[in-house]
Write a protein that holds these residues in place. Structure first.
Motif, PDB file in Angstrom:
ATOM      1  N   LYS A 155      -3.007   0.460  -2.497  1.00 42.47           N
ATOM      2  CA  LYS A 155      -3.837  -0.003  -1.381  1.00 42.47           C
ATOM      3  C   LYS A 155      -4.566  -1.290  -1.765  1.00 42.47           C
ATOM      4  O   LYS A 155      -4.690  -2.208  -0.958  1.00 42.47           O
ATOM      5  CB  LYS A 155      -4.857   1.079  -1.015  1.00 42.47           C
ATOM      6  CG  LYS A 155      -5.842   0.675   0.050  1.00 42.47           C
ATOM      7  CD  LYS A 155      -6.838   1.814   0.282  1.00 42.47           C
ATOM      8  CE  LYS A 155      -7.993   1.396   1.146  1.00 42.47           C
ATOM      9  NZ  LYS A 155      -8.990   2.476   1.272  1.00 42.47           N
ATOM     10  N   GLU A 156      -5.061  -1.328  -3.014  1.00 41.11           N
ATOM     11  CA  GLU A 156      -5.874  -2.463  -3.441  1.00 41.11           C
ATOM     12  C   GLU A 156      -5.700  -2.712  -4.931  1.00 41.11           C
ATOM     13  O   GLU A 156      -5.539  -1.773  -5.714  1.00 41.11           O
ATOM     14  CB  GLU A 156      -7.345  -2.173  -3.138  1.00 41.11           C
ATOM     15  CG  GLU A 156      -8.278  -3.307  -3.398  1.00 41.11           C
ATOM     16  CD  GLU A 156      -9.699  -3.006  -2.941  1.00 41.11           C
ATOM     17  OE1 GLU A 156     -10.610  -3.716  -3.416  1.00 41.11           O
ATOM     18  OE2 GLU A 156      -9.915  -2.080  -2.141  1.00 41.11           O
ATOM     19  N   LYS A 180      -7.587  -5.131  -7.995  1.00 40.90           N
ATOM     20  CA  LYS A 180      -8.614  -6.084  -8.418  1.00 40.90           C
ATOM     21  C   LYS A 180      -8.274  -6.516  -9.833  1.00 40.90           C
ATOM     22  O   LYS A 180      -8.192  -5.683 -10.734  1.00 40.90           O
ATOM     23  CB  LYS A 180     -10.007  -5.471  -8.385  1.00 40.90           C
ATOM     24  CG  LYS A 180     -11.068  -6.458  -8.818  1.00 40.90           C
ATOM     25  CD  LYS A 180     -12.459  -5.888  -8.757  1.00 40.90           C
ATOM     26  CE  LYS A 180     -13.419  -7.005  -9.144  1.00 40.90           C
ATOM     27  NZ  LYS A 180     -14.616  -6.536  -9.744  1.00 40.90           N
ATOM     28  N   THR A 232      -7.881  -3.072 -11.796  1.00 42.59           N
ATOM     29  CA  THR A 232      -8.234  -1.794 -11.206  1.00 42.59           C
ATOM     30  C   THR A 232      -7.335  -1.629  -9.985  1.00 42.59           C
ATOM     31  O   THR A 232      -7.343  -2.474  -9.091  1.00 42.59           O
ATOM     32  CB  THR A 232      -9.719  -1.739 -10.796  1.00 42.59           C
ATOM     33  OG1 THR A 232     -10.520  -1.973 -11.955  1.00 42.59           O
ATOM     34  CG2 THR A 232     -10.081  -0.398 -10.193  1.00 42.59           C
ATOM     35  N   THR A 256      -6.167   0.740  -6.791  1.00 43.85           N
ATOM     36  CA  THR A 256      -6.597   1.814  -5.897  1.00 43.85           C
ATOM     37  C   THR A 256      -5.420   2.193  -5.005  1.00 43.85           C
ATOM     38  O   THR A 256      -4.758   1.322  -4.444  1.00 43.85           O
ATOM     39  CB  THR A 256      -7.800   1.375  -5.038  1.00 43.85           C
ATOM     40  OG1 THR A 256      -8.839   0.922  -5.899  1.00 43.85           O
ATOM     41  CG2 THR A 256      -8.320   2.506  -4.176  1.00 43.85           C
ATOM     42  N   THR A 257      -5.195   3.484  -4.867  1.00 43.92           N
ATOM     43  CA  THR A 257      -4.071   3.964  -4.053  1.00 43.92           C
ATOM     44  C   THR A 257      -4.498   4.191  -2.607  1.00 43.92           C
ATOM     45  O   THR A 257      -5.685   4.129  -2.275  1.00 43.92           O
ATOM     46  CB  THR A 257      -3.516   5.287  -4.617  1.00 43.92           C
ATOM     47  OG1 THR A 257      -4.506   6.307  -4.441  1.00 43.92           O
ATOM     48  CG2 THR A 257      -3.123   5.160  -6.069  1.00 43.92           C
ATOM     49  N   ASN A 261      -7.265   6.569  -2.013  1.00 47.32           N
ATOM     50  CA  ASN A 261      -8.560   6.122  -2.562  1.00 47.32           C
ATOM     51  C   ASN A 261      -8.823   6.621  -3.978  1.00 47.32           C
ATOM     52  O   ASN A 261      -9.960   6.818  -4.373  1.00 47.32           O
ATOM     53  CB  ASN A 261      -9.722   6.490  -1.633  1.00 47.32           C
ATOM     54  CG  ASN A 261      -9.705   5.651  -0.372  1.00 47.32           C
ATOM     55  OD1 ASN A 261      -9.393   4.459  -0.413  1.00 47.32           O
ATOM     56  ND2 ASN A 261     -10.022   6.269   0.741  1.00 47.32           N
ATOM     57  N   GLU A 262      -7.771   6.802  -4.752  1.00 47.05           N
ATOM     58  CA  GLU A 262      -7.908   7.120  -6.170  1.00 47.05           C
ATOM     59  C   GLU A 262      -7.750   5.819  -6.941  1.00 47.05           C
ATOM     60  O   GLU A 262      -6.888   5.001  -6.606  1.00 47.05           O
ATOM     61  CB  GLU A 262      -6.824   8.108  -6.609  1.00 47.05           C
ATOM     62  CG  GLU A 262      -6.894   9.445  -5.899  1.00 47.05           C
ATOM     63  CD  GLU A 262      -5.727  10.334  -6.265  1.00 47.05           C
ATOM     64  OE1 GLU A 262      -5.987  11.436  -6.758  1.00 47.05           O
ATOM     65  OE2 GLU A 262      -4.575   9.906  -6.063  1.00 47.05           O
ATOM     66  N   SER A 263      -8.580   5.625  -7.955  1.00 46.40           N
ATOM     67  CA  SER A 263      -8.541   4.374  -8.715  1.00 46.40           C
ATOM     68  C   SER A 263      -8.273   4.619 -10.184  1.00 46.40           C
ATOM     69  O   SER A 263      -8.629   5.664 -10.731  1.00 46.40           O
ATOM     70  CB  SER A 263      -9.866   3.629  -8.578  1.00 46.40           C
ATOM     71  OG  SER A 263     -10.059   3.198  -7.259  1.00 46.40           O
ATOM     72  N   SER A 279      -8.028   2.013 -13.904  1.00 45.00           N
ATOM     73  CA  SER A 279      -8.056   0.693 -14.536  1.00 45.00           C
ATOM     74  C   SER A 279      -7.112   0.722 -15.724  1.00 45.00           C
ATOM     75  O   SER A 279      -7.124   1.671 -16.514  1.00 45.00           O
ATOM     76  CB  SER A 279      -9.471   0.344 -14.998  1.00 45.00           C
ATOM     77  OG  SER A 279     -10.326   0.193 -13.884  1.00 45.00           O
ATOM     78  N   ILE A 318      -1.854   8.743 -10.557  1.00 46.05           N
ATOM     79  CA  ILE A 318      -2.185   7.564  -9.755  1.00 46.05           C
ATOM     80  C   ILE A 318      -1.153   6.461  -9.972  1.00 46.05           C
ATOM     81  O   ILE A 318      -0.734   5.802  -9.022  1.00 46.05           O
ATOM     82  CB  ILE A 318      -3.603   7.049 -10.108  1.00 46.05           C
ATOM     83  CG1 ILE A 318      -4.639   8.134  -9.798  1.00 46.05           C
ATOM     84  CG2 ILE A 318      -3.929   5.769  -9.347  1.00 46.05           C
ATOM     85  CD1 ILE A 318      -6.046   7.804 -10.250  1.00 46.05           C
TER      86      ILE A 318
END
Length: 131
Positions: free
Chosen positions: A56-57, A59, A77, A79-80, A83-85, A87, A109
Motif C-alpha cells: 500500500k505504501e 517510505k 518502511t 505498509t501493506t 495496514n501492517e508495517s 521496516s 508482511i
C-alpha cells in the motif's frame, strides 16, 4: 608601486574567481548526486512492486550508494493493504534493474508476489508520489 598593486589585485581577483568557480562546481555536483539517487529510489520502488504483494505504501527512510560495489542500499518502511508495517533494508543494482538482497523481518508482511495497484511512496527528499 602602482604596478605591484595591479599585480596583487589581479592575483586576488584570480583567487576569488577560482574559489567561486570551485564552489559553484561542487554545488552542482552535489545536486546531481541527489538527483541521481532520487532516480534510483524511483527505479527501485518499481522493482519492489514486482517483488512483494499487497503493498500500500513505501517510505524510503535512508538510501545511499556503495561506491565499491556500485549497488545502492535502501532502508524502507513497507505498509501493506492490511495496514501492517515492516521496516527492512535491501540492496538494489541500478544497471541490472534488480534487487540483490533484502532482509526478512516478517514473512507474513513481506509476501513474495506482484503489486499491481498504485503505491504511495515517500522518498528521502520527502517527495510523495503514487507509483
Amino acid at each position: 608601486m602602482p604596478r605591484k598593486i595591479r599585480k596583487l589585485s589581479l592575483v586576488i581577483l584570480m583567487i576569488i574567481t577560482l574559489g567561486i568557480g570551485g564552489k559553484v562546481y561542487m554545488d552542482k555536483r552535489e545536486e546531481q548526486k541527489k538527483q541521481d539517487l532520487l532516480a534510483v529510489e524511483k527505479q527501485s520502488v518499481k522493482v519492489l512492486k514486482n517483488t512483494f504483494a499487497d503493498i500500500k505504501e513505501v517510505k524510503i527512510n535512508e538510501a545511499g550508494k556503495n561506491e565499491k560495489t556500485g549497488s545502492y542500499g535502501m532502508y524502507i518502511t513497507l505498509t501493506t493493504i492490511n495496514n501492517e508495517s515492516v521496516s527492512f533494508s535491501y540492496t538494489f543494482w541500478k544497471e541490472q534493474n534488480k534487487i540483490g538482497s533484502y532482509s526478512i523481518e516478517n514473512r507474513n508482511i513481506q509476501k513474495k508476489g506482484i503489486t499491481k495497484e498504485k503505491v504511495k511512496v515517500t522518498y528521502t527528499n520527502k517527495e510523495e508520489k503514487l507509483v
